[in-house]
Design a protein around this motif. Structure first.
Motif, mmCIF file in Angstrom:
data_model
loop_
_atom_site.group_PDB
_atom_site.id
_atom_site.type_symbol
_atom_site.label_atom_id
_atom_site.label_comp_id
_atom_site.label_asym_id
_atom_site.label_seq_id
_atom_site.Cartn_x
_atom_site.Cartn_y
_atom_site.Cartn_z
ATOM 1 N N ALA A 168 0.829 -1.208 0.000
ATOM 2 C CA ALA A 168 0.000 0.000 0.000
ATOM 3 C C ALA A 168 0.861 1.255 0.000
ATOM 4 O O ALA A 168 0.598 2.218 -0.731
ATOM 5 N N LYS A 169 1.909 1.233 0.815
ATOM 6 C CA LYS A 169 2.788 2.404 0.903
ATOM 7 C C LYS A 169 3.526 2.628 -0.418
ATOM 8 O O LYS A 169 3.695 3.767 -0.863
ATOM 9 N N LYS A 170 3.963 1.538 -1.055
ATOM 10 C CA LYS A 170 4.664 1.668 -2.333
ATOM 11 C C LYS A 170 3.783 2.341 -3.373
ATOM 12 O O LYS A 170 4.231 3.206 -4.131
ATOM 13 N N LEU A 171 2.516 1.970 -3.422
ATOM 14 C CA LEU A 171 1.593 2.549 -4.402
ATOM 15 C C LEU A 171 1.217 3.991 -4.080
ATOM 16 O O LEU A 171 1.132 4.842 -4.962
ATOM 17 N N ALA A 172 0.987 4.253 -2.795
ATOM 18 C CA ALA A 172 0.329 5.506 -2.416
ATOM 19 C C ALA A 172 1.266 6.647 -2.053
ATOM 20 O O ALA A 172 0.880 7.815 -2.147
ATOM 21 N N SER A 173 2.494 6.356 -1.620
ATOM 22 C CA SER A 173 3.372 7.417 -1.120
ATOM 23 C C SER A 173 3.620 8.499 -2.173
ATOM 24 O O SER A 173 4.128 8.220 -3.257
ATOM 25 N N PHE A 174 3.248 9.722 -1.836
ATOM 26 C CA PHE A 174 3.415 10.880 -2.717
ATOM 27 C C PHE A 174 2.789 10.626 -4.086
ATOM 28 O O PHE A 174 3.291 11.083 -5.112
ATOM 29 N N ALA A 175 1.684 9.896 -4.096
ATOM 30 C CA ALA A 175 0.992 9.592 -5.351
ATOM 31 C C ALA A 175 0.477 10.875 -5.987
ATOM 32 O O ALA A 175 0.153 11.848 -5.312
ATOM 33 N N GLY A 176 0.427 10.870 -7.310
ATOM 34 C CA GLY A 176 -0.072 12.030 -8.039
ATOM 35 C C GLY A 176 1.069 12.919 -8.522
ATOM 36 O O GLY A 176 2.220 12.486 -8.649
ATOM 37 N N SER A 177 0.762 14.187 -8.784
ATOM 38 C CA SER A 177 1.759 15.108 -9.341
ATOM 39 C C SER A 177 2.909 15.357 -8.379
ATOM 40 O O SER A 177 4.024 15.699 -8.809
ATOM 41 N N MET A 178 2.671 15.193 -7.073
ATOM 42 C CA MET A 178 3.738 15.400 -6.091
ATOM 43 C C MET A 178 4.937 14.507 -6.380
ATOM 44 O O MET A 178 6.080 14.915 -6.219
ATOM 45 N N ARG A 179 4.679 13.254 -6.769
ATOM 46 C CA ARG A 179 5.783 12.316 -6.982
ATOM 47 C C ARG A 179 6.670 12.792 -8.126
ATOM 48 O O ARG A 179 7.902 12.728 -8.045
#
Length: 241
Positions: free
Chosen positions: A89-100
């Motif tokens: 879950a953390k791998k997928l979600a961390s800073f997901a979106g334009s932030m990444r």
């Protein structure tokens, strides 16, 4: 240590596909509530103690919460072992979106790939995830009047509740991931890390205090980054040498 088993019945009951605030801002996931502040559970309890880089946000926003809960739901339905659910879950979600994307660009510019001997900082979020630990000053999603908490109102260091989460959960993470370069994102997170350093709990030399938050809503991000880029480049070289 994961708490996913505690939340399994509710998460499994969620429908497939994208999830709304109405589906997730519920008592079954609520950890704490006071005045305008609400804190919810998210499966983010995995800590990569062997990481070489530790990137710290303020708190997961709703985008990250939704991706993580949806990931956990799919894993529970598919019988993935409890030990792996938080990690995935953390791998997928961390800073997901334009932030990444913004974050990867800044990490590349301060020379992190060369220091690690890799092609791009993007690999840290995918094939080379074992080199990275992502976390937040407040591990669990915080919302003020239903909106993402931005780290300012209230200030973490001035909020009894938020500081308790930071000292009791985030500080042990900092100490556990002992060989990593620490990159707090934005002033509110840097202030917390500096506070721990001033207490003598962590080493200031391992911290890049000037990295701006990668959110697109941070209008000063580019100017702040350019102002401090050379200093951060030197810190990266010094730490990894």
């Amino acid at each position: 240590m994961t708490q996913i088993e505690k939340y399994k019945p509710f998460i499994e009951s969620l429908p497939p596909g994208s999830l709304s605030k109405e589906q997730l801002f519920v008592k079954q996931l609520l950890l704490h509530e006071e005045q305008d502040m609400s804190i919810y559970y998210v499966p983010y309890e995995y800590v990569n103690t062997s990481a070489k880089v530790m990137i710290i946000g303020i708190t997961p926003g709703f985008t990250q919460m939704e991706v993580a809960i949806r990931s956990a739901r799919e894993d529970l339905v598919n019988g993935v072992s409890y030990d792996l659910i938080d990690q995935r879950a953390k791998k997928l979600a961390s800073f997901a979106g334009s932030m990444r994307k913004n974050l990867i660009d800044m990490l590349d510019q301060i020379g992190l790939p060369a220091a690690l001997g890799i092609k791009s900082s993007e690999l840290l979020f995918y094939e080379l995830r074992d080199l990275l630990h992502t976390t937040s000053a407040i591990r669990y999603p915080v919302f003020i009047k239903g909106k993402n908490y931005t780290g300012h109102s209230p200030v973490i260091l001035k909020s009894k509740t938020l500081y308790h989460y930071a000292e009791s959960i985030f500080l042990p993470e900092l100490l556990a991931v002992k060989d990593a370069l620490v990159i707090p994102l934005g002033k509110s997170v840097s202030d917390v890390v500096k506070h721990f350093a001033d207490k003598g709990w962590i080493d200031k030399e391992r911290c890049l205090f000037e990295m701006p938050h990668p959110s697109g809503a941070n209008g000063h991000r580019k100017s702040q980054f350019e102002q401090n880029k050379a200093q951060m480049q030197q810190q990266v070289i010094t730490w990894f040498s």
